[in-house]
Design a protein around this motif. Structure first.
Motif: not given
Length: 278
Positions: A274-275, A277
């Protein structure tokens, strides 16, 4: 979900595990170290005394998937282990939690052969031929502040207290390439960096699990004093012997924590991407 266990020098099978299937997996990263042993571990809780009578909990079955890190027989050196294939194979089999058991040299003051260390940090000194990520073609930066699952650490430490099995509740693992053992000067440097134990397989195993949002618990067994801390020559014989002597304590510890490892996950490991990339 099944619980994964991966282990190396001196621990090649899980006592009491009823093997139901031996499964070979092909991965995008090549072959894992060996076939995965998919089995059932039946655990009977000790009776609890009430007034009256004595009540015995019914046996519980837990699905365990075991992989010998160096193959069976032990044939793959640490720098040639296909860490990506090993962790990917666990993911394909539906594993969300892995216990990683390793033999290490003791660096920290007070650590003695036979001590069980519940790891909480890593210093990575590996490189070269070890691929450290699944994301070669994509920009992904997973948070690795806590390399080992805090939820699993809490469960195993609680189990050690309930069962009266002494453990060292924190420790920093410095991972080196091997296959040679370390020099005395290197151990002095590692100690100055805050390392407590030294081994050859902790990385990239831990970060690859994090990239697949798998929880990882690191349990290290001190099998010998690291180079320069003992007058004796370091040998693989003492590694295997100490692991064999410690295996029953390791299994008792894991069995004691099994109920906690089969609960729904609430740790941050399950949302590692989560967050992460760009």
């Amino acid at each position: 979900m099944p619980l994964g266990i991966i282990a190396g020098s001196g621990l090649y099978e899980i006592a009491g595990l009823e093997i139901l299937e031996v499964k070979r997996i092909d991965t995008p990263y090549g072959e894992p170290s060996d076939s995965y042993r998919i089995g059932r571990l039946t655990v009977t809780s000790p009776p609890t005394v009430t007034s009256p009578p004595t009540v015995t909990s019914p046996p519980m079955d837990y699905e365990i998937i075991f992989l010998p890190r160096h193959g069976s027989p032990h044939r793959i050196p640490p720098h040639r282990v296909n860490y990506r294939a090993n962790i990917w194979g666990f993911k394909e089999l539906g594993v969300e939690r892995i216990i990683s058991v390793s033999a290490v040299g003791g660096i920290g003051d007070g650590l003695r052969p036979g001590d069980i260390v519940i790891l909480d940090q890593i210093i990575d000194m590996t490189g070269g031929m070890r691929p450290h990520t699944f994301y070669d073609d994509e920009v992904v930066h997973v948070d690795f502040t806590e390399p080992y699952c805090p939820e699993m650490r809490k469960e195993i430490i609680s189990a050690s207290q309930r069962k009266g099995i002494p453990v060292v509740t924190s420790g920093t693992y410095v991972a080196v390439n091997g296959p040679r053992l370390e020099t005395a000067a290197e151990i002095r440097v590692f100690k100055s960096l805050g390392a407590h134990v030294v081994g050859m397989t902790g990385m990239p195993e831990a970060v690859l699990a994090r990239e697949l949002e798998i929880c990882l618990l690191g349990i290290s067994v001190v099998t010998n004093y690291a180079a320069g801390l003992s007058k004796s020559k370091l040998t693989t014989t003492e590694v295997v012997q100490t692991m064999a002597e410690t295996n029953q304590r390791i299994m008792n510890l894991i069995v004691g924590a099994l109920p906690g490892f089969f609960k729904e996950r609430t740790c941050p490991c399950k949302e590692s991407l989560k967050e992460a990339r760009f």
